[in-house]
Structure formats: structure tokens, C-alpha cells
Design a protein around this motif. Structure first.
Motif, PDB file in Angstrom:
ATOM      1  N   PRO A 178      -7.455 -11.982 -12.392  1.00  0.00           N
ATOM      2  CA  PRO A 178      -6.736 -11.181 -11.405  1.00  0.00           C
ATOM      3  C   PRO A 178      -5.614 -10.377 -12.064  1.00  0.00           C
ATOM      4  N   ALA A 179      -5.293  -9.240 -11.459  1.00  0.00           N
ATOM      5  CA  ALA A 179      -4.154  -8.429 -11.913  1.00  0.00           C
ATOM      6  C   ALA A 179      -2.889  -9.010 -11.295  1.00  0.00           C
ATOM      7  N   THR A 180      -1.912  -9.400 -12.114  1.00  0.00           N
ATOM      8  CA  THR A 180      -0.656  -9.963 -11.614  1.00  0.00           C
ATOM      9  C   THR A 180       0.289  -8.828 -11.240  1.00  0.00           C
ATOM     10  N   LEU A 181       0.660  -8.778  -9.951  1.00  0.00           N
ATOM     11  CA  LEU A 181       1.471  -7.683  -9.413  1.00  0.00           C
ATOM     12  C   LEU A 181       2.531  -8.238  -8.475  1.00  0.00           C
ATOM     13  N   THR A 182       3.593  -7.485  -8.289  1.00  0.00           N
ATOM     14  CA  THR A 182       4.500  -7.756  -7.180  1.00  0.00           C
ATOM     15  C   THR A 182       3.936  -7.089  -5.936  1.00  0.00           C
ATOM     16  N   LEU A 183       4.400  -7.505  -4.760  1.00  0.00           N
ATOM     17  CA  LEU A 183       3.936  -6.856  -3.524  1.00  0.00           C
ATOM     18  C   LEU A 183       4.334  -5.386  -3.500  1.00  0.00           C
ATOM     19  N   ALA A 184       5.480  -5.059  -4.094  1.00  0.00           N
ATOM     20  CA  ALA A 184       5.894  -3.652  -4.151  1.00  0.00           C
ATOM     21  C   ALA A 184       4.931  -2.853  -5.022  1.00  0.00           C
ATOM     22  N   GLU A 185       4.539  -3.425  -6.165  1.00  0.00           N
ATOM     23  CA  GLU A 185       3.580  -2.741  -7.042  1.00  0.00           C
ATOM     24  C   GLU A 185       2.221  -2.606  -6.363  1.00  0.00           C
ATOM     25  N   LEU A 186       1.831  -3.632  -5.606  1.00  0.00           N
ATOM     26  CA  LEU A 186       0.536  -3.578  -4.913  1.00  0.00           C
ATOM     27  C   LEU A 186       0.519  -2.448  -3.888  1.00  0.00           C
ATOM     28  N   SER A 237      -6.626  -4.188   1.849  1.00  0.00           N
ATOM     29  CA  SER A 237      -6.035  -3.089   2.613  1.00  0.00           C
ATOM     30  C   SER A 237      -5.899  -1.858   1.741  1.00  0.00           C
ATOM     31  N   ALA A 238      -6.265  -0.696   2.301  1.00  0.00           N
ATOM     32  CA  ALA A 238      -6.099   0.562   1.574  1.00  0.00           C
ATOM     33  C   ALA A 238      -4.632   0.916   1.393  1.00  0.00           C
ATOM     34  N   ALA A 239      -3.733   0.212   2.123  1.00  0.00           N
ATOM     35  CA  ALA A 239      -2.295   0.430   1.982  1.00  0.00           C
ATOM     36  C   ALA A 239      -1.653  -0.616   1.071  1.00  0.00           C
ATOM     37  N   GLY A 240      -2.459  -1.547   0.565  1.00  0.00           N
ATOM     38  CA  GLY A 240      -1.925  -2.583  -0.307  1.00  0.00           C
ATOM     39  C   GLY A 240      -1.085  -3.606   0.402  1.00  0.00           C
ATOM     40  N   THR A 241      -1.371  -3.873   1.665  1.00  0.00           N
ATOM     41  CA  THR A 241      -0.541  -4.772   2.468  1.00  0.00           C
ATOM     42  C   THR A 241      -1.329  -5.947   3.034  1.00  0.00           C
ATOM     43  N   ALA A 242      -2.448  -6.322   2.399  1.00  0.00           N
ATOM     44  CA  ALA A 242      -3.218  -7.480   2.842  1.00  0.00           C
ATOM     45  C   ALA A 242      -3.887  -8.117   1.638  1.00  0.00           C
ATOM     46  N   VAL A 243      -3.837  -9.448   1.591  1.00  0.00           N
ATOM     47  CA  VAL A 243      -4.449 -10.211   0.505  1.00  0.00           C
ATOM     48  C   VAL A 243      -5.312 -11.292   1.140  1.00  0.00           C
ATOM     49  N   ALA A 244      -6.545 -11.493   0.616  1.00  0.00           N
ATOM     50  CA  ALA A 244      -7.477 -12.486   1.151  1.00  0.00           C
ATOM     51  C   ALA A 244      -7.792 -13.512   0.076  1.00  0.00           C
ATOM     52  N   PRO A 245      -7.161 -14.708   0.122  1.00  0.00           N
ATOM     53  CA  PRO A 245      -7.532 -15.765  -0.823  1.00  0.00           C
ATOM     54  C   PRO A 245      -8.993 -16.159  -0.623  1.00  0.00           C
ATOM     55  N   ARG A 246      -9.666 -16.534  -1.712  1.00  0.00           N
ATOM     56  CA  ARG A 246     -11.081 -16.864  -1.633  1.00  0.00           C
ATOM     57  C   ARG A 246     -11.318 -18.326  -1.284  1.00  0.00           C
ATOM     58  N   ASN A 300       0.397   0.966  -5.687  1.00  0.00           N
ATOM     59  CA  ASN A 300      -0.890   1.245  -6.338  1.00  0.00           C
ATOM     60  C   ASN A 300      -2.053   0.760  -5.469  1.00  0.00           C
ATOM     61  N   ALA A 301      -1.928   0.975  -4.155  1.00  0.00           N
ATOM     62  CA  ALA A 301      -2.904   0.427  -3.201  1.00  0.00           C
ATOM     63  C   ALA A 301      -4.321   0.909  -3.480  1.00  0.00           C
ATOM     64  N   ALA A 302      -4.500   2.204  -3.728  1.00  0.00           N
ATOM     65  CA  ALA A 302      -5.843   2.743  -3.933  1.00  0.00           C
ATOM     66  C   ALA A 302      -6.485   2.156  -5.182  1.00  0.00           C
ATOM     67  N   ARG A 303      -5.662   1.974  -6.230  1.00  0.00           N
ATOM     68  CA  ARG A 303      -6.205   1.434  -7.490  1.00  0.00           C
ATOM     69  C   ARG A 303      -6.718   0.015  -7.324  1.00  0.00           C
ATOM     70  N   TYR A 304      -6.002  -0.816  -6.548  1.00  0.00           N
ATOM     71  CA  TYR A 304      -6.346  -2.236  -6.475  1.00  0.00           C
ATOM     72  C   TYR A 304      -7.072  -2.626  -5.191  1.00  0.00           C
ATOM     73  N   ASN A 305      -7.380  -1.669  -4.331  1.00  0.00           N
ATOM     74  CA  ASN A 305      -8.120  -1.985  -3.104  1.00  0.00           C
ATOM     75  C   ASN A 305      -9.481  -2.573  -3.471  1.00  0.00           C
ATOM     76  N   GLY A 306      -9.776  -3.788  -2.993  1.00  0.00           N
ATOM     77  CA  GLY A 306     -11.033  -4.462  -3.310  1.00  0.00           C
ATOM     78  C   GLY A 306     -11.006  -5.273  -4.580  1.00  0.00           C
ATOM     79  N   CYS A 307      -9.856  -5.295  -5.284  1.00  0.00           N
ATOM     80  CA  CYS A 307      -9.744  -6.021  -6.546  1.00  0.00           C
ATOM     81  C   CYS A 307      -9.111  -7.393  -6.333  1.00  0.00           C
ATOM     82  N   LEU A 308      -9.330  -8.264  -7.294  1.00  0.00           N
ATOM     83  CA  LEU A 308      -8.695  -9.574  -7.304  1.00  0.00           C
ATOM     84  C   LEU A 308      -7.288  -9.412  -7.883  1.00  0.00           C
ATOM     85  N   VAL A 309      -6.273  -9.846  -7.111  1.00  0.00           N
ATOM     86  CA  VAL A 309      -4.874  -9.706  -7.530  1.00  0.00           C
ATOM     87  C   VAL A 309      -4.194 -11.066  -7.444  1.00  0.00           C
TER      88      VAL A 309
END
Length: 837
Positions: free
Chosen positions: A478-486, A564-573, A489-498
């Protein structure tokens, strides 16, 4: 993509299509010798609409010289409006088709100055509403007689009319001739009234109206009652369809073909060109196919031509087959190279002709999508953004580079995977069972082909399974990010493991606002994580094994998919993705007892009939089903979760839906647990309890049981699909049946789709030894060791049955890298439970 009506039509056309004969033949004859009374669907006839039925009557028995003798057959009585009937016959793609009908009208309602009403038509073999060769009737100028008319494809406004006036209350022979000509927009329809010779006379009216396309083929005939104010009233009978004029009349059209006449046999009656394993083709790709031709008694060579409506997309390198090659048998090569997209479908016809034989026509069908190659996920997203929604609907994408599976789960029978590469991530939903392979985290895929859809964000929809992974067991970091960074960079990490570190949890409900206690999976609980002034919603994906766990106060880190396309939602697996101290004292990944309620897995078939509402029919009262009872419902084709149809219920006092799972169809045993799942979408809320569930158990000697799970009200956020899952236990009793019911109160509007009612069972587990199972497993230092006595495949599942990994073991000791947590290991002769720490 949804499988459109096109393919249902093409399949039906294929069933009806057979090679055309070299001489005339009668394709259909019906004297309506059925039981008196309302006409029903029988002998190949279909009734495509509702209303008053046509009536079968024994008198009058219509007759006409050289066509129908006295005392043969019955008649159909036409009413002012109501049901129509249509019947298929051997599809024809070239030449002339004749349809004849005896009519005796007592009244023609359409005035002379109006466009009249048609009562007979030909049509395509798809039995669709695209008809050609319509025969009309309207009043004469003084209203005492009538004129007949004919239209090629359009309505009576463009019909051509007879100059002769015809008497009412007399039997007339009406013949419609449709001629399919080579080329586009040049078919012709002629009308003959009361012919006196078995030799074709000059027509009484001709229509070559080109306001619509020519018909693809002729393979159906219909009789219509029309509208209440315009339809002709009276009787019709003695219907015949033939490929020659003489074939309409008694003793004609049925002679066997002389053996010395030329004859051609083809191995196909139609061609549907498709990408392997798909329903469509792609622009720029070549699709070769052949027709095998075998001939006899030829007097010359065989000519092969193409009608030409496909603008050069369909070609052949063999325009002529020699007499010698044809008589020993040969393959004729063709190539389709699509160059334009087609919203519905494209088609063309191959013509085979030789001296002394009527031309044979072979229809060819295809549906074309554009194809864009993208080297990575970011390129796919950027190219997709350039398209309009209409263009995107007809465009497929292939990611030519490699992508890595970061999560995989199954929901309501459809497999979903998240994939990512160095440029971004993407959700891929295997709608309609298109994904059949059980992909696992760490699988690497390449050259994956898919359509795309945009519903709260872009996601992929495969047209077929991606096949075996390029490799498996790869690490997904996973890419380690802060919520502000997420968020930035929402478009870059949308659908990625963070991965987000050092967060606190916040819980809210609609009723009380912020709360301090709650569990993952509570339907009225909104969970988020906070990091300074930034926050993100916790999304709970289907099958997550932390559902039902207490929400902790904080977490050292959370890993999950950015959804989220806005980088404001995370889904643990899974639970192992949440590094936190839980109030229960359990560590992440602690193995719950599968025998405890709530930890079972769903097994067996869905007991609901038509759970996705695919077989609804419009009726006077709204919509009806064979299996569901519905009040206040309408079919919904846009907002669906499964298949092509959902059910929209608009509350108006007594709007409801119900179904009984009968004891006659399923045996329930006392103490069995079942999972009832309801997918719903609140369109309009009335404030609270937009869905009121009232389910009961019935039977003989039913003892008291807990009704709370079965009688409750609930709602959801407006404008989003949500799921309600209830655990149901069979009470004591005999001949048990389950009565399911939902009510939508006045002021609310809700869409339902994809219900399920499945049995729950605990998973039998336990550590086995190599001597009795062939496989032993243990964990050391965060590594899973697998001792196998042979080469074999093992599957690793989460405790709720989601496949997380797969490995091919060699004989001896193997290792497998897994995140910390509890797993079910399927291999050897059974299933065993393992814990990785």
C-alpha cells in the motif's frame, strides 16, 4: 455491457432461418381450425399485446375461387381494438414473398380523408415491431364502400391506395407482395385485390416508400385489430404465405424440385460474427469466416456477391466459384473488418447465384465497439474522459500493461476485483457472471479487456473472463499517505491500496449525531477516521470479516482501497487491515468461532424465485409477476444492481411486495439459520422507515419465536444502493413456510433489486496431520508453512468464505506470505483453520 434485445432477436432469427430453395414454396398456411372462442397462443402464433382477444368462429367460412373451397376452415372475427397475433416462418433474405388473406368486412371505420388502419402485415423474423408490407382499409368517399391500401414500412400516412372501390359484406382476396432487392433502400411492396388468375397480374397499388430502412429479412406474418376508432370490423381467414404467386393457390407451390434442376447447399443459414467468447467485434480487427458450398446439376459457375450496405466492411476474395469446384464442394472465404461503431447492430447479406436457380441470401450480423489500447490505468482514465457518454457506451479498453489484484470478493453472484499499477487503481465488476476465475490478492494480470461505466465513478465491466493470472503470490504494497495527501492526490490513488497511520474513529447516526459505541456493519452507523482536520469515510465492502466487531477508538494504521474520486473514503479489506486495540481484547485477525451466530457462511441456492425481478410484465394495475405479489410497482431499467430490471415501489397507502417460500418447494428444519438480504435504493424519503418489513413463519404447530428481526422498519441515504441483511432462524413447527413482505408507506419511493434468502452453515474446521489429510500448516514469524505429501493446489479463504490466495504446492515444505489474521485453508482432503501472527 448488458446483452441487448438484438441478440435475443438474432438467436430467434437463426432458429427460423433455413437455406432458401431453388423453386417456389408455400411457407405457411393456416385455416384457423381451432376451438371456437377467444384465440390463444397456439400452433406457433404469439400474442404480443394485451386487450380484447380475436375470436375464432365457425361461421362464416370464407371461400374464393381457385383459392379456398366452401366449407373449409374457420374465421377470425376482428373487434374494435385489442390483441394482435404474429407467427414466424422460414426467413427469406432475397426475392419476393407473398401473403394472402380472405377478408369480409361489414364496417370500415376510417373515413376516406384519413390514413386508414392496417389489418395484415409482414415482418422480420425477430418478431419485432418493425413491420413491412402492411395492408390497409378505409372508407370510400361516400362511406358506402372501401378502398384497400399498402405501405412498405411506414404507417397509413404514406400508404398507396387502390382507385377501385370494393363492396362491404363480400369476401375479397387480399395479396401483399414484398420484394427484397439487392442494395439498400430499394425494396418494393405491391397489393393485389381479388385476382382472378393463378398467373400474377398487374398490382392494384405499389409502395416503394424509403422513409425507413429496408427490412433485414421477411420471416413473420401478423393479423391486427388496430385502434378502436379506425380498425375494419368483420372476418378474416385462409391465410397463406409463399415465395411464388402460384404457390398461393390450390394445387400449386408444393411440387418437389426435379432432381435434374440446379441445386446449392450451404453449411450456414446465417452468420453472426463475434470476438471469441464475446457478443461483439472491434473496429480495426479482422474476423475471417467461411461458407461451405456444395452444388449439383450446375450449368455454369457460381457468383458470390455482397449486398453492400456495410460500406466495404464485409468482403470476399472469391467472387466466383467454378462449376467444377462447386460440385465437389469448397469453402468460400470472407473477412469482416469493422470500421464504424453501431448503436444497435450492423448487418449485410451474402448472395449466392447461378443460372437456373433463385438467388440464395445469407444474412450476416455483428455489433461493433471501438477499441482503445491503454498501456496503464491512468491512460485508460484519461482516454475515457475524452469520450461522451454515448461514445463511451460503444468503446472498449484494453490495458496492455500488467496490473496487480489488490482485493477480490463476490457479491450477489458477481465477482469484483480491484487492480492497480504504478499509475492508479481501478474497480472491475464482473457483471452477469463475466468473471469466472477466482482471482486472489497478489495475482498479476495483463492485456485485460473491458467496457467502462460511470456510476459514482468510473469502473470496468469485462466482456469476458480475463483468464489465468500471469503470476500469483506477488506482494501488494500500500501507498502510505496522510488523509490530506490522499485528498490532494485523489485521482492518482482512486482504486489503489493505501495506508493511513495514527487515526481516530468517529461514529455518527442520523438520529443522535456523534455516538461513542457501535459495531462495524450497523446499518444506521456512519463511521469515519480522522487525522487532524482531515477525515475519510470507512466503506465496508461485501464479505469483510470485521463486520460485527466493535469500532475501536483509534488505530495505529488502516490499510484499505481508496474508493472515492475525492480521496475521502477508505475500504479495509479484512480485519488484518485495521491495526488497533479492540474493546474485546482480541488482536487483529483473531479467529472468531464459526459456530457462533453471525459467523456462518451462506450456502446453497437462493430460495427466492425471480430475485432480480427480470420477468415482470406491465398490466393495468402496474406490473405483475408469476412469483411476486406487487401493489404500486413499476419496472425499473436504469437503476439496477443485477440483470436488466429492478422494481420501483411508489408508496400510496398500500404499496407492497411479497412472496412465499412454500413448504412444498423447500423443507425447513427447526433451528436452521438463513440469511435474508434486501438491496434497496431510496428515491424519495418520507422521513423515517421508508421500508417496513413484515415477515412471518407459518406452518402447523408453530411455536413462539423472536419476531423482532422480521418485523422492523428501516431507511437509507437518498440516492444510493444499500443492503439490509437479517439472520433468520426456523422456529419449531411442521410444514414450515416463510412469508416475505415489504411495504413502502405513502410519501416514500424505493427501488428493490437482487433479493436473496440462503441457508447459513458453520464451517467445519480443525487441524489435521499429514498422515490423514496430506497437508499440515503452521505459522512462524508471520510466515505460513505448508507441509504437503504431494503436488497439489490449495485455496486460502477468509473466515467468511472470500478467496484471498491460491498456491501450487510441491511435495515437502512450502511457504506462503499472508497478512496477519485467521484463514481457512482448503487442501488435502478437507478444510483446516490457520492463524498467521
Amino acid at each position: 455491457m448488458k446483452k441487448t434485445l438484438l441478440f435475443k432477436q438474432l438467436v430467434l432469427a437463426a432458429v427460423l432461418a433455413v437455406p432458401l430453395a431453388g423453386n417456389g414454396q408455400r411457407l405457411l398456411e393456416d385455416n384457423f381450425n381451432y376451438a371456437d372462442g377467444a384465440f390463444t397462443a397456439q400452433n406457433g402464433w404469439e400474442i404480443p399485446n394485451s386487450g380484447n382477444a380475436l375470436n375464432v368462429v365457425s361461421t362464416p367460412q370464407l371461400a374464393y375461387a381457385n383459392y379456398q373451397e366452401e366449407g373449409i376452415g374457420k374465421s377470425l372475427q376482428l373487434g374494435k381494438s385489442g390483441q394482435d397475433i404474429i407467427k414466424g416462418f422460414t426467413a427469406q433474405t432475397i426475392g419476393s414473398i407473398y401473403a394472402a388473406l380472405l377478408v369480409n368486412f361489414s364496417e370500415v371505420q376510417s373515413p376516406f380523408e384519413q390514413s386508414g388502419e392496417y389489418f395484415l402485415h409482414l415482418g422480420e423474423s425477430s418478431l419485432s415491431s418493425y413491420f413491412g408490407g402492411r395492408a390497409f382499409a378505409k372508407q370510400s368517399s361516400d362511406g358506402t364502400k372501401m378502398h384497400f391500401g399498402v405501405s412498405k414500412v411506414s404507417t397509413g400516412a404514406s400508404a398507396e391506395w387502390t382507385t377501385t372501390e370494393y363492396a362491404l359484406n363480400e369476401t375479397h382476396l387480399v395479396v401483399v407482395k414484398y420484394t427484397i432487392a439487392a442494395g439498400a433502400g430499394n425494396d418494393e411492396v405491391a397489393l393485389f385485390i381479388d385476382p382472378t388468375s393463378t398467373t400474377e397480374p398487374t398490382p392494384d397499388a405499389v409502395s416503394s416508400d424509403n422513409s425507413k430502412d429496408d427490412l433485414v429479412d421477411i420471416g413473420a406474418v401478423g393479423i391486427r385489430q388496430g385502434t378502436s376508432t379506425r380498425t375494419p370490423l368483420g372476418y378474416v381467414g385462409a391465410l397463406r404465405v409463399s415465395t411464388t404467386w402460384a404457390g398461393l393457390f390450390n394445387g400449386e407451390g408444393e411440387e418437389p424440385e426435379p432432381s435434374e434442376e440446379p441445386k446449392i447447399t450451404l453449411d450456414k443459414t446465417y452468420v453472426m460474427v463475434q470476438e471469441e467468447g464475446e457478443y461483439n467485434v472491434y473496429i480495426g480487427r479482422e474476423y475471417p469466416f467461411t461458407l461451405n458450398l456444395k452444388a449439383a446439376n450446375l450449368t455454369g459457375d457460381v457468383t458470390v456477391s455482397i449486398k453492400g450496405t456495410s460500406n466495404g466492411q464485409l468482403t470476399t476474395s472469391t467472387p466466383t466459384v467454378s462449376k467444377e469446384d462447386a460440385e465437389v464442394g469448397t469453402d468460400i472465404p470472407f473477412v469482416l473488418k469493422p470500421n464504424t461503431t453501431d448503436w444497435d447492430y450492423a448487418g449485410d447479406s451474402i448472395f449466392i447465384s447461378t443460372d437456373g436457380l433463385e438467388t440464395l441470401g445469407i444474412p450476416v450480423y455483428w455489433q461493433t465497439y471501438d477499441l482503445i489500447e491503454a498501456s496503464n490505468i491512468q491512460t485508460l482514465r484519461s482516454e475515457r474522459a475524452k469520450l461522451t457518454e454515448d461514445e463511451a457506451y460503444m468503446t472498449a479498453f484494453v490495458i496492455t500493461g500488467e496490473v496487480l489484484v489488490s482485493h477480490a470478493y463476490e457479491d450477489n453472484g458477481d465477482k469484483t476485483i480491484y487492480v492497480q499499477d504504478a499509475t492508479g487503481g481501478l474497480k472491475i465488476v464482473g457483471k452477469w457472471g463475466s468473471i469466472t476465475t477466482d482471482y486472489a490478492v497478489g495475482d498479476k494480470l495483463a492485456n485485460i479487456l473491458m467496457m467502462t461505466e460511470d456510476y459514482s465513478g468510473i469502473y470496468g465491466v469485462p466482456t469476458k473472463d480475463f483468464g489465468a493470472p500471469v503470476s500469483s503470490g506477488n506482494e501488494v504494497t500500500p501507498a502510505t499517505l496522510t488523509l490530506a495527501e490522499l485528498a490532494t492526490n485523489a485521482a492518482r490513488y482512486n482504486g489503489c491500496l493505501v495506508k493511513v497511520e495514527d487515526v481516530t474513529f468517529e461514529m455518527k447516526t442520523n438520529e443522535t449525531g456523534i455516538v461513542t459505541e457501535g459495531k462495524f456493519g450497523d446499518e444506521d452507523l456512519f463511521i469515519s477516521i480522522k487525522q487532524g482536520d482531515n477525515s475519510a469515510t470507512i466503506n465496508e465492502l461485501p464479505g469483510a470479516d470485521f463486520i460485527g466487531k466493535d469500532v475501536p477508538e483509534s488505530a495505529r494504521s488502516i490499510i484499505g482501497i481508496s474508493t472515492s474520486a475525492a480521496g475521502t473514503a477508505v475500504a479495509p479489506r479484512n480485519l488484518a487491515d485495521i491495526d488497533a486495540d479492540f474493546d474485546s481484547g482480541e488482536d487483529p485477525g483473531t479467529d472468531p468461532d464459526p459456530d457462533e451466530p453471525g459467523n456462518e457462511v451462506e450456502v446453497g441456492d437462493n430460495l427466492f424465485l425471480d430475485p432480480s425481478f427480470e420477468n415482470g410484465r406491465s398490466s393495468i394495475l402496474g406490473v405483475s409477476f408469476d412469483d411476486w405479489s406487487v401493489t404500486g410497482g413499476a419496472l425499473e431499467n436504469t437503476l439496477v444492481t443485477d440483470g436488466e430490471t429492478a422494481l420501483r415501489i411508489t408508496g400510496s397507502g398500500n404499496a407492497k411486495i411479497g412472496q412465499e417460500i412454500s413448504a412444498l418447494a423447500h423443507t425447513f428444519t427447526t433451528g436452521e439459520a438463513y440469511a435474508l438480504t434486501i438491496n434497496y435504493y431510496v428515491v424519495k424519503t418520507q422521513g423515517d422507515n421508508d421500508i417496513q418489513m413484515n415477515c412471518t413463519w407459518g406452518g402447523v404447530d408453530v411455536e413462539a419465536y423472536d419476531t423482532a428481526p422480521l418485523t422492523q422498519g428501516f431507511t437509507g441515504a437518498v440516492g444510493t444502493w444499500e443492503s439490509k441483511r437479517v439472520r433468520v432462524v426456523v422456529p419449531t413447527g411442521r410444514q414450515m413456510r416463510f412469508q416475505f413482505g415489504l411495504k413502502v408507506p405513502k410519501g416514500a419511493e424505493v427501488i428493490f433489486d437482487n433479493f436473496s434468502f440462503r441457508k447459513l452453515e458453520a464451517i467445519t474446521t480443525g487441524i489435521a496431520t499429514p498422515t490423514d489429510n496430506g497437508l499440515v500448516a503452521w505459522s512462524e514469524g508471520g510466515v505460513l508453512y505448508l507441509g504437503s505429501d504431494r503436488v497439489q493446489m490449495v485455496n486460502v479463504y477468509s473466515l467468511n468464505g472470500v478467496l484471498v490466495n491460491r498456491a501450487n504446492l510441491s511435495a515437502g515444505v512450502n511457504t506462503l506470505a499472508l497478512p496477519a489474521g485467521a484463514y481457512l485453508l482448503q487442501g488435502g482432503n478437507g478444510v483446516q483453520k490457520v492463524l498467521v501472527k
